[in-house]
Scaffold this active site. Sequence first.
Site, PDB file in Angstrom:
ATOM      1  N   GLU A 210       0.896  -1.162   0.000  1.00 44.86           N
ATOM      2  CA  GLU A 210       0.000   0.000   0.000  1.00 44.86           C
ATOM      3  C   GLU A 210       0.924   1.199   0.000  1.00 44.86           C
ATOM      4  O   GLU A 210       1.650   1.418   0.974  1.00 44.86           O
ATOM      5  CB  GLU A 210      -0.829   0.048   1.282  1.00 44.86           C
ATOM      6  CG  GLU A 210      -1.632  -1.183   1.581  1.00 44.86           C
ATOM      7  CD  GLU A 210      -2.770  -1.332   0.627  1.00 44.86           C
ATOM      8  OE1 GLU A 210      -3.314  -0.304   0.191  1.00 44.86           O
ATOM      9  OE2 GLU A 210      -3.093  -2.478   0.277  1.00 44.86           O
TER      10      GLU A 210
ATOM     11  N   CYS B 290      -2.773   8.462   3.589  1.00 43.55           N
ATOM     12  CA  CYS B 290      -2.560   7.940   2.240  1.00 43.55           C
ATOM     13  C   CYS B 290      -3.796   8.140   1.383  1.00 43.55           C
ATOM     14  O   CYS B 290      -3.721   8.102   0.169  1.00 43.55           O
ATOM     15  CB  CYS B 290      -2.223   6.461   2.334  1.00 43.55           C
ATOM     16  SG  CYS B 290      -3.399   5.556   3.331  1.00 43.55           S
TER      17      CYS B 290
HETATM   18  P1  NAP Z   1       8.643   4.782   4.333  1.00 39.10           P
HETATM   19  O1  NAP Z   1       9.825   5.604   4.577  1.00 39.10           O
HETATM   20  O2  NAP Z   1       8.578   3.990   3.085  1.00 39.10           O
HETATM   21  O3  NAP Z   1       8.552   3.801   5.603  1.00 39.10           O
HETATM   22  C1  NAP Z   1       7.528   2.874   5.720  1.00 39.10           C
HETATM   23  C2  NAP Z   1       7.995   1.707   6.560  1.00 39.10           C
HETATM   24  O4  NAP Z   1       9.031   1.021   5.868  1.00 39.10           O
HETATM   25  C3  NAP Z   1       8.584   2.109   7.903  1.00 39.10           C
HETATM   26  O5  NAP Z   1       8.224   1.144   8.856  1.00 39.10           O
HETATM   27  C4  NAP Z   1      10.075   2.065   7.647  1.00 39.10           C
HETATM   28  O6  NAP Z   1      10.816   1.855   8.809  1.00 39.10           O
HETATM   29  C5  NAP Z   1      10.164   0.873   6.734  1.00 39.10           C
HETATM   30  N1  NAP Z   1      11.359   0.844   5.926  1.00 39.10           N
HETATM   31  C6  NAP Z   1      12.067   1.871   5.430  1.00 39.10           C
HETATM   32  N2  NAP Z   1      13.107   1.410   4.722  1.00 39.10           N
HETATM   33  C7  NAP Z   1      13.056   0.056   4.771  1.00 39.10           C
HETATM   34  C8  NAP Z   1      13.850  -0.983   4.231  1.00 39.10           C
HETATM   35  N3  NAP Z   1      14.924  -0.742   3.498  1.00 39.10           N
HETATM   36  N4  NAP Z   1      13.502  -2.257   4.514  1.00 39.10           N
HETATM   37  C9  NAP Z   1      12.421  -2.526   5.270  1.00 39.10           C
HETATM   38  N5  NAP Z   1      11.636  -1.579   5.805  1.00 39.10           N
HETATM   39  C10 NAP Z   1      11.927  -0.302   5.553  1.00 39.10           C
HETATM   40  O7  NAP Z   1       7.307   5.601   4.387  1.00 39.10           O
HETATM   41  P2  NAP Z   1       6.842   6.607   5.544  1.00 39.10           P
HETATM   42  O8  NAP Z   1       7.602   7.863   5.342  1.00 39.10           O
HETATM   43  O9  NAP Z   1       6.830   5.975   6.875  1.00 39.10           O
HETATM   44  O10 NAP Z   1       5.319   6.782   5.159  1.00 39.10           O
HETATM   45  C11 NAP Z   1       4.858   7.774   4.313  1.00 39.10           C
HETATM   46  C12 NAP Z   1       4.401   7.209   2.993  1.00 39.10           C
HETATM   47  O11 NAP Z   1       3.549   6.092   3.178  1.00 39.10           O
HETATM   48  C13 NAP Z   1       3.595   8.206   2.200  1.00 39.10           C
HETATM   49  O12 NAP Z   1       4.136   8.261   0.892  1.00 39.10           O
HETATM   50  C14 NAP Z   1       2.191   7.653   2.190  1.00 39.10           C
HETATM   51  O13 NAP Z   1       1.444   7.965   1.048  1.00 39.10           O
HETATM   52  C15 NAP Z   1       2.395   6.199   2.339  1.00 39.10           C
HETATM   53  N6  NAP Z   1       1.275   5.585   3.043  1.00 39.10           N
HETATM   54  C16 NAP Z   1       0.471   4.725   2.366  1.00 39.10           C
HETATM   55  C17 NAP Z   1      -0.597   4.134   3.014  1.00 39.10           C
HETATM   56  C18 NAP Z   1      -1.512   3.162   2.324  1.00 39.10           C
HETATM   57  O14 NAP Z   1      -2.322   2.545   2.984  1.00 39.10           O
HETATM   58  N7  NAP Z   1      -1.429   3.020   1.044  1.00 39.10           N
HETATM   59  C19 NAP Z   1      -0.828   4.421   4.352  1.00 39.10           C
HETATM   60  C20 NAP Z   1       0.005   5.305   5.003  1.00 39.10           C
HETATM   61  C21 NAP Z   1       1.051   5.868   4.333  1.00 39.10           C
HETATM   62  P3  NAP Z   1      11.690   3.013   9.499  1.00 39.10           P
HETATM   63  O15 NAP Z   1      10.743   4.073   9.884  1.00 39.10           O
HETATM   64  O16 NAP Z   1      12.315   2.337  10.646  1.00 39.10           O
HETATM   65  O17 NAP Z   1      12.659   3.475   8.450  1.00 39.10           O
END
Ligand code: NAP
Length: 518
Positions: free
Chosen positions: A257, A296
């Site tokens: 997602e 999101c």
């Molecule tokens: P993100 O940086 O991609 O992080 C999401 C998750 O992935 C966090 O738990 C992060 O952990 C983990 N992560 C990061 N790098 C990783 C890697 N190399 N391997 C495994 N896990 C890893 O996104 P975010 O900044 O938290 O969230 C914002 C984004 O999420 C926005 O673009 C939003 O649109 C999207 N979003 C989508 C939905 C949906 O339902 N579609 C819902 C909410 C948000 P760490 O924090 O420890 O790095």
Amino acid sequence: MPEMLASYVAGTWYTAPDDGVVAVDAATGDPVARVSSSGLDTRALVDHARRVGGPALRRLTFHERAAALKALATHLDSRKSEYYDLSASTGATRRDSAVDIDGGIATTFVFSGTGRRELPEGRVLGDGDTVQMGKEGTFVGRHVYTALPGAALQINAFNFPVWGMLEKLAPAVLAGMPSIVKPASQTAFLTAAVVHDIIDSGLLPEGAVQLVCGGLGDLLDHFGGQDLIAFTGSASTAALLRSHSAVTGRATRFNAETDSLNCSILGPDSGSSTDEFGLFVKEVAREMTVKAGQKCTAIRRAFVPQPMVDDFLSALRARLDKVVVGNPRNDAVTMGPVVSLRQRDEVRGAVQSLRRAADIVSGDPDQVEPVDADARRGAFIAPILLRCNDADRPEPHEVEAFGPVSTVMAYDTVDDVITLAARGRGSLVGSIVSRDADFIRDVVLATAPHHGRLLVLDRDCAAESTGHGTPMPQMVHGGPGRAGGGEELGGVRAVKHYMQRTALQGSPATLAAVVGDA
Ligand code: NAP
């Protein structure tokens, strides 16, 4: 130094020995917790899920798992005032916290009900009718679902530390699959508090839930074809995970997602004197400000018939003028900060990109006077409304400002708006605010393939409508293309994601013995 968050691994709490990274309060900048997983035994984590948690869950019937979820939701509900306190540190107002905390608990209750009402009192789930495959009827087939015997890694975004965790955990529990919860570091302190309570409650079997606060290290190297990754977050992290050899080489299931540029469309029949016009203004304002726009599903693009744009902008501006930005602990505040100063800078950068194609008509991305807070320490930003006069430009359809930001664009014809909606290249949700059945039908048929969910809002359903931005556990959440191409929620469908579908063939008596009602 603030306390280090512990991870829960193989039945014990593990605290990393290093300094880790510090998660700070979004409004005050004060340190809240440290996060690190260095030295974590990932092999033990995965083995414990497979050898202890999974088998223990699968000894329970679907109805027993549903009962455990109900007891769990009731327990968490009794503990939620503590979660509200922690939630304020993520920048959430009480309204925002209700969406996350009460929303997560309600989702758990709904899945419990799904388990009781829609799953059999057994451990195998029959799917569809029994099909006769021979002339005499002695040889038949039926699809059956059984839980994957691996581990389900659930990676969550920072914006819904409770709901995001529970909406994945509940269907996994029902399916009989153990979960490894990995919250986003920035807000992991809230998820960790809830997971602590889940484990302390003893309501789920040992190993059914484990927790990783911090990075995953080499965890995915232990994953194979019976394991699953359910990811919520940015498209770039999804792409990274999707290309991991566990997914590409060993067929670990992967569901994503990701971000999306959701749109809402005002119908040409919904002039400024109609109820629908008022509903549209309210919906766009709400989506911009709930969770400071860090949803999101938020409306990033608002499409308005050309002649109505000025009326719409002045009505929306009037609403946004009333928004009180500040410390979420102050009851007068209606919009808190975004999660971190880094996130605020990212939002400002995205607004700069949008300004190549659009003008700001409300709010100043660099200037806000927060109530009860210091603008230099908290991640505050005013709601920013942009107007784009050339909807053909790529920016409003490609740049996601993950904060209180929305862009208004005019359209002329139904074909125009259909084309514009599709330029988001796949969204979680779209909405149409109209009572014109022909317009609605044309837009729904053309835009549904680009959306995981469509809301058609009018005066008849408004009072009960759950709104543009709220995924419901009974209905599918996810979307094609840019939204990640995945699917979550949706009642029993969500449970099936954690199971394997097998075409079971044999005699009617054999199938009846295995599936029960075959
Ligand atoms: P993100 O940086 O991609 O992080 C999401 C998750 O992935 C966090 O738990 C992060 O952990 C983990 N992560 C990061 N790098 C990783 C890697 N190399 N391997 C495994 N896990 C890893 O996104 P975010 O900044 O938290 O969230 C914002 C984004 O999420 C926005 O673009 C939003 O649109 C999207 N979003 C989508 C939905 C949906 O339902 N579609 C819902 C909410 C948000 P760490 O924090 O420890 O790095």
